[in-house]
Scaffold this active site. Structure first.
Site, mmCIF file in Angstrom:
data_model
loop_
_atom_site.group_PDB
_atom_site.id
_atom_site.type_symbol
_atom_site.label_atom_id
_atom_site.label_comp_id
_atom_site.label_asym_id
_atom_site.label_seq_id
_atom_site.Cartn_x
_atom_site.Cartn_y
_atom_site.Cartn_z
ATOM 1 N N HIS A 120 12.035 3.445 6.182
ATOM 2 C CA HIS A 120 11.806 4.366 5.271
ATOM 3 C C HIS A 120 11.792 5.416 5.359
ATOM 4 C CE1 HIS A 120 11.503 4.929 0.673
ATOM 5 N NE2 HIS A 120 10.395 5.851 1.061
ATOM 6 N N GLU A 121 10.210 5.911 6.230
ATOM 7 C CA GLU A 121 10.065 6.931 5.931
ATOM 8 C C GLU A 121 10.804 8.155 7.084
ATOM 9 O OE1 GLU A 121 7.708 8.208 4.440
ATOM 10 O OE2 GLU A 121 7.710 6.772 3.262
ATOM 11 N N GLU A 128 15.114 9.975 -1.428
ATOM 12 C CA GLU A 128 15.012 8.647 -1.682
ATOM 13 C C GLU A 128 16.273 7.435 -1.018
ATOM 14 O OE1 GLU A 128 12.093 8.323 -2.031
ATOM 15 O OE2 GLU A 128 11.639 6.024 -2.074
HETATM 16 ZN ZN ZN Z 1 10.253 7.243 0.005
#
Ligand code: ZN
Length: 501
Positions: free
Chosen positions: A264-265, A294
């Site tokens: 994710h990061e 996001e």
């Molecule tokens: Zn995020």
């Protein structure tokens, strides 16, 4: 004009230097700082943020921008100088609209509220937080009122993180999404639950870290211009285009926790690493909105990192890393385990299908609070009712209910949550556009190759930084405004197969 433009760049660079220095101090605070450093660090961060705010609202900067605006209008819209002047002007207007006294009031209040929350949450104590939250709501309304002419008091607050979005538009979008998600979730929950116990064995920390880093290197995260460290609540931070860092946390009894947080990061970080270096130290040099940011993290974490083609390639490597734990576990069992859908209490632990319901609950409650249709003291009851209605779960206490997220307790009420679901929706829209341009992408993923996908994202999203507005960027990159269809198609196809719907 060239001279004026140089002065603008110099001023913006100073602001960026101060903000980047503060970001390094924050990163250190969340990773390596010993507890004894806390008081001095808070003071140091406050000093840097005050200096940055002074420079950002300097009337001389305002004058300079007023002189440059007519020049910007003579340039093509997407010319970097035009965009720089436009974005800097917008930021200046926004920052100077909020009186300095209100800014310091908010800073002092949110720091105190955050501090109280770190104690109140473990103690399951909503009563202590009630007056803080009431004051936060009042301050949030006052910030909104600095931007008169809005349709909804949340609009100016949403604008800070997702520029150009409106409460009414998001409300309508979320209503449509919810109408499609609810029957899908109901159908999934009616199926026998997936056994994900293979993920909950002992997985040594260093092997987990090494495996995660191996994957994101393959994605294209550049360790020459980044690094990964351990923290409690993982985040990405940037000090310059050449130094974009990520953090993760490892649970030795849950393989998914650290691995998917790393993926994710890395998605957030690759976005920042991919911005045109010519924009360095200007407001153009950052991802354009919470939602678009996001979308990049979710794309790599979920649409790639939880997909079958991806694991067809990487699962044998994972089995070699953890032969005791996974040697006898078939790919299909592992794939189903990492995609288990289970309505639950905690947003950050939610699967990708039910996650959006958590976001919508918070978004609706924020709007109701700002409208005055919901009193802060009635918030827990409203929260619990929505969890029962939307997710079918009973909220046992405040800790895992209304007190669970830091957002309302360490910031304003309004604008903090919609970006997560906008990101989910956009992740599928962007991936569909990349696939349409390069039909070989799926085959490449099955070979553990990501260069074509990463290249498309860099070419169509990353490199532009904040040159375009979020809506302009979405339309340019994907050929249409934000739409839920690609996302719903993705979810339906994936979960129909997993749950035999
Ligand atoms: Zn995020």
């Amino acid at each position: 004009m060239e001279h004026r433009l140089q002065e603008l760049r110099a001023r913006l660079q100073e602001i960026d230097d101060l903000n980047s220095a503060a970001a390094i101090l924050s990163w250190d605070q969340s990773t390596y700082m010993p507890p004894g450093g806390a008081a001095a660090r808070a003071r140091q961060l406050a000093t840097l943020s005050r200096l940055a705010h002074e420079k950002s609202t300097d009337p001389e900067l305002g004058k300079l921008l007023a002189e440059l605006m007519p020049y910007a209008e003579t340039l093509p819209y997407d010319h970097p100088d035009a965009a720089l002047i436009r974005v800097a002007h917008r930021n200046y207007e926004r920052m100077t609209r909020i009186p300095t006294d209100l800014v310091s009031e908010i800073a002092a209040h949110t720091a105190a509220s955050y501090h109280a929350w770190t104690k109140a949450r473990p103690e399951n104590d909503f009563a202590t937080m009630l007056p803080y939250l009431e004051r936060t709501l009042e301050l949030s309304r006052r910030v909104a009122d600095c931007f008169p002419g809005y349709d909804h008091p949340a609009d100016p607050l949403i604008d800070f993180s997702d520029y150009g979005m409106r409460a009414a538009v998001i409300r309508e979008l979320f209503a449509r999404l919810r109408a499609e998600l609810t029957p899908l979730i109901r159908a999934i929950v009616a199926q026998p639950p997936i056994d994900d116990s293979c993920l909950r064995q002992y997985y040594p920390r260093n092997d987990q870290l090494a495996f995660g880093e191996h994957i994101i290197r393959r994605f294209g995260y550049d360790f020459e211009r980044g690094r990964q460290d351990l923290t409690h609540h993982p985040f990405m931070t940037k000090f310059s285009v050449g130094d974009v860092r990520i953090t993760t946390r490892i649970n030795e009894h849950d393989l998914g926790d650290g691995l998917f947080s790393t993926l994710h990061e890395s998605g957030h970080a690759m976005y920042e690493q991919g911005i045109d270096p010519a924009f360095e130290a200007t407001p153009l040099c950052s991802g354009v909105s919470a939602g678009v940011h996001e979308s990049q993290s979710r794309l790599w974490e979920n649409l790639i990192g939880r997909s079958l083609p991806f694991w067809e390639y990487f699962y044998p490597e994972l089995q070699q890393t953890f032969p005791q734990q996974l040697g006898q576990v078939p790919l299909d069992t592992f794939y189903r385990a990492i995609n288990r859908v289970q309505p639950s209490l905690i947003r950050t632990d939610a699967d990708e299908v039910t996650y959006n319901l958590h976001v919508m609950i918070r978004f609706d409650l924020e709007l109701a609070l700002l409208e005055g249709n919901l009193k802060v003291r009635d918030l827990p009851e409203a929260w619990n009712a929505r969890y029962a209605e939307d997710l079918g779960v009973t909220v046992p206490d405040y800790r895992d209910g209304v007190l669970q997220d830091v957002h309302w307790f360490g910031g304003l009420i309004g604008g903090a949550f919609q970006g997560y679901t906008l990101g989910n929706i956009l992740s599928a829209q962007f991936l569909a556009a990349a696939r349409a341009a390069h039909p070989t992408i799926d085959e490449e993923i099955r070979q553990g190759e990501f260069a074509t996908l990463h290249g498309w994202l860099r070419e169509n999203i990353y490199r532009y930084g904040s040159i375009f507005t979020p809506n302009e960027l979405i339309e340019r990159a994907s050929g249409s405004p934000l739409r839920i269809e690609p996302y719903m198609t993705y979810l339906r196809e994936k979960y129909s197969a997993i749950y035999n719907l």
